[in-house]
Design a protein around this motif. Structure first.
Motif, PDB file in Angstrom:
ATOM      1  N   LEU A  69     -36.715   7.539   0.107  1.00 26.61           N
ATOM      2  CA  LEU A  69     -37.943   7.226   0.809  1.00 26.61           C
ATOM      3  C   LEU A  69     -39.078   7.292  -0.200  1.00 26.61           C
ATOM      4  CD1 LEU A  69     -37.339   9.468   3.909  1.00 26.61           C
ATOM      5  CD2 LEU A  69     -37.671   6.992   3.998  1.00 26.61           C
ATOM      6  N   VAL A  70     -40.031   6.388  -0.085  1.00 25.25           N
ATOM      7  CA  VAL A  70     -41.171   6.366  -0.996  1.00 25.25           C
ATOM      8  C   VAL A  70     -42.452   6.197  -0.171  1.00 25.25           C
ATOM      9  CG1 VAL A  70     -42.244   5.223  -2.975  1.00 25.25           C
ATOM     10  CG2 VAL A  70     -39.746   5.252  -2.763  1.00 25.25           C
ATOM     11  N   PHE A  71     -43.394   7.094  -0.403  1.00 25.32           N
ATOM     12  CA  PHE A  71     -44.733   6.937   0.156  1.00 25.32           C
ATOM     13  C   PHE A  71     -45.704   7.314  -0.941  1.00 25.32           C
ATOM     14  CE2 PHE A  71     -43.480  11.273   1.084  1.00 25.32           C
ATOM     15  CZ  PHE A  71     -44.633  12.046   0.992  1.00 25.32           C
ATOM     16  N   THR A  72     -46.984   7.004  -0.744  1.00 23.72           N
ATOM     17  CA  THR A  72     -47.939   7.258  -1.821  1.00 23.72           C
ATOM     18  C   THR A  72     -49.075   8.153  -1.358  1.00 23.72           C
ATOM     19  OG1 THR A  72     -49.212   5.264  -1.340  1.00 23.72           O
ATOM     20  CG2 THR A  72     -47.461   5.070  -2.992  1.00 23.72           C
ATOM     21  N   ALA A  73     -49.647   8.810  -2.354  1.00 25.33           N
ATOM     22  CA  ALA A  73     -50.842   9.632  -2.145  1.00 25.33           C
ATOM     23  C   ALA A  73     -51.909   9.122  -3.096  1.00 25.33           C
ATOM     24  CB  ALA A  73     -50.536  11.094  -2.449  1.00 25.33           C
ATOM     25  N   MET A  74     -53.144   9.249  -2.668  1.00 25.70           N
ATOM     26  CA  MET A  74     -54.274   8.903  -3.524  1.00 25.70           C
ATOM     27  C   MET A  74     -54.871  10.220  -4.012  1.00 25.70           C
ATOM     28  SD  MET A  74     -56.065   6.239  -4.568  1.00 25.70           S
ATOM     29  CE  MET A  74     -56.207   4.956  -3.363  1.00 25.70           C
ATOM     30  N   VAL A  75     -54.857  10.398  -5.340  1.00 22.78           N
ATOM     31  CA  VAL A  75     -55.329  11.640  -5.944  1.00 22.78           C
ATOM     32  C   VAL A  75     -56.393  11.289  -6.973  1.00 22.78           C
ATOM     33  CG1 VAL A  75     -54.657  13.718  -7.218  1.00 22.78           C
ATOM     34  CG2 VAL A  75     -53.013  12.635  -5.661  1.00 22.78           C
ATOM     35  N   SER A  76     -57.615  11.647  -6.685  1.00 24.30           N
ATOM     36  CA  SER A  76     -58.742  11.364  -7.587  1.00 24.30           C
ATOM     37  C   SER A  76     -58.745   9.907  -8.035  1.00 24.30           C
ATOM     38  CB  SER A  76     -58.687  12.302  -8.800  1.00 24.30           C
ATOM     39  OG  SER A  76     -58.770  13.636  -8.372  1.00 24.30           O
ATOM     40  N   GLY A  77     -58.511   8.996  -7.098  1.00 20.17           N
ATOM     41  CA  GLY A  77     -58.544   7.570  -7.390  1.00 20.17           C
ATOM     42  C   GLY A  77     -57.267   6.996  -7.955  1.00 20.17           C
ATOM     43  N   MET A  78     -56.266   7.819  -8.188  1.00 21.18           N
ATOM     44  CA  MET A  78     -54.984   7.347  -8.716  1.00 21.18           C
ATOM     45  C   MET A  78     -53.936   7.360  -7.609  1.00 21.18           C
ATOM     46  SD  MET A  78     -54.958   9.288 -12.430  1.00 21.18           S
ATOM     47  CE  MET A  78     -53.213   9.198 -12.476  1.00 21.18           C
ATOM     48  N   ILE A  79     -53.053   6.365  -7.611  1.00 21.08           N
ATOM     49  CA  ILE A  79     -51.960   6.316  -6.642  1.00 21.08           C
ATOM     50  C   ILE A  79     -50.752   7.033  -7.232  1.00 21.08           C
ATOM     51  CG2 ILE A  79     -50.350   4.827  -5.417  1.00 21.08           C
ATOM     52  CD1 ILE A  79     -52.609   2.799  -5.177  1.00 21.08           C
ATOM     53  N   VAL A  80     -50.251   8.017  -6.488  1.00 16.59           N
ATOM     54  CA  VAL A  80     -49.108   8.811  -6.924  1.00 16.59           C
ATOM     55  C   VAL A  80     -47.935   8.555  -5.976  1.00 16.59           C
ATOM     56  CG1 VAL A  80     -48.235  11.152  -7.290  1.00 16.59           C
ATOM     57  CG2 VAL A  80     -50.602  10.603  -7.862  1.00 16.59           C
ATOM     58  N   PRO A  81     -46.813   8.023  -6.480  1.00 16.59           N
ATOM     59  CA  PRO A  81     -45.641   7.834  -5.634  1.00 16.59           C
ATOM     60  C   PRO A  81     -44.992   9.191  -5.314  1.00 16.59           C
ATOM     61  CG  PRO A  81     -45.513   6.480  -7.619  1.00 16.59           C
ATOM     62  CD  PRO A  81     -46.623   7.444  -7.814  1.00 16.59           C
ATOM     63  N   CYS A  82     -44.621   9.370  -4.059  1.00 20.30           N
ATOM     64  CA  CYS A  82     -43.908  10.564  -3.608  1.00 20.30           C
ATOM     65  C   CYS A  82     -42.546  10.097  -3.131  1.00 20.30           C
ATOM     66  CB  CYS A  82     -44.665  11.234  -2.463  1.00 20.30           C
ATOM     67  SG  CYS A  82     -46.373  11.680  -2.863  1.00 20.30           S
ATOM     68  N   VAL A  83     -41.481  10.676  -3.676  1.00 18.64           N
ATOM     69  CA  VAL A  83     -40.139  10.185  -3.365  1.00 18.64           C
ATOM     70  C   VAL A  83     -39.256  11.304  -2.816  1.00 18.64           C
ATOM     71  CG1 VAL A  83     -40.272   8.354  -5.089  1.00 18.64           C
ATOM     72  CG2 VAL A  83     -39.314  10.538  -5.732  1.00 18.64           C
ATOM     73  N   VAL A  84     -38.367  10.893  -1.901  1.00 20.47           N
ATOM     74  CA  VAL A  84     -37.409  11.814  -1.287  1.00 20.47           C
ATOM     75  C   VAL A  84     -36.045  11.150  -1.349  1.00 20.47           C
ATOM     76  CG1 VAL A  84     -36.772  13.077   0.790  1.00 20.47           C
ATOM     77  CG2 VAL A  84     -39.184  12.536   0.369  1.00 20.47           C
ATOM     78  N   GLU A  85     -35.097  11.762  -2.059  1.00 21.42           N
ATOM     79  CA  GLU A  85     -33.736  11.229  -2.070  1.00 21.42           C
ATOM     80  C   GLU A  85     -33.096  11.507  -0.721  1.00 21.42           C
ATOM     81  OE1 GLU A  85     -31.168  11.909  -5.365  1.00 21.42           O
ATOM     82  OE2 GLU A  85     -32.847  11.935  -6.776  1.00 21.42           O
ATOM     83  N   VAL A  86     -32.461  10.481  -0.141  1.00 20.73           N
ATOM     84  CA  VAL A  86     -31.900  10.572   1.198  1.00 20.73           C
ATOM     85  C   VAL A  86     -30.376  10.600   1.110  1.00 20.73           C
ATOM     86  CG1 VAL A  86     -31.741   9.406   3.439  1.00 20.73           C
ATOM     87  CG2 VAL A  86     -33.864   9.304   2.117  1.00 20.73           C
ATOM     88  N   PRO A  87     -29.733  11.606   1.728  1.00 18.80           N
ATOM     89  CA  PRO A  87     -28.274  11.662   1.706  1.00 18.80           C
ATOM     90  C   PRO A  87     -27.656  10.506   2.492  1.00 18.80           C
ATOM     91  CG  PRO A  87     -29.163  13.416   3.084  1.00 18.80           C
ATOM     92  CD  PRO A  87     -30.323  12.717   2.453  1.00 18.80           C
ATOM     93  N   GLU A  88     -26.434  10.155   2.148  1.00 20.17           N
ATOM     94  CA  GLU A  88     -25.706   9.072   2.820  1.00 20.17           C
ATOM     95  C   GLU A  88     -25.608   9.291   4.323  1.00 20.17           C
ATOM     96  OE1 GLU A  88     -24.313   6.145   1.801  1.00 20.17           O
ATOM     97  OE2 GLU A  88     -25.121   6.417  -0.203  1.00 20.17           O
TER      98      GLU A  88
END
Length: 79
Positions: free
Chosen positions: A20-39
């Motif tokens: 899963l991938v979602f993003t955060a905005m941190v001081s004007g920068m986009i930071v990808p946040c990732v979660v590995e998902v089990p089968e």
């Protein structure tokens, strides 16, 4: 909640890498946040929606601690 960190409403599931991938905005920068998902997880997006607040809190802590991967992502633990 840290107001310098804003979470975007852009969750998607990368099926080829099973994460899963979602993003955060941190001081004007986009930071990808990732979660590995089990089968075993059949509906990853629904799982995220059910745990969204917990994932955002986990991401916020990692961002505040500047715990980024070498590729600039924040890697979260699957709940």
């Amino acid at each position: 909640m840290n107001q310098a960190i804003l979470f975007n409403d852009d969750i998607h599931f990368d099926a080829s890498r099973r994460r899963l991938v979602f993003t955060a905005m941190v001081s004007g920068m986009i930071v990808p946040c990732v979660v590995e998902v089990p089968e075993s997880e059949v509906e990853p997006i629904m799982h995220f929606r059910n745990h969204q607040f917990d994932y955002e809190m986990q991401a916020e802590e990692l961002i505040e601690d500047e715990h980024y991967s070498s590729s600039g992502e924040v890697e979260l633990t699957f709940l």
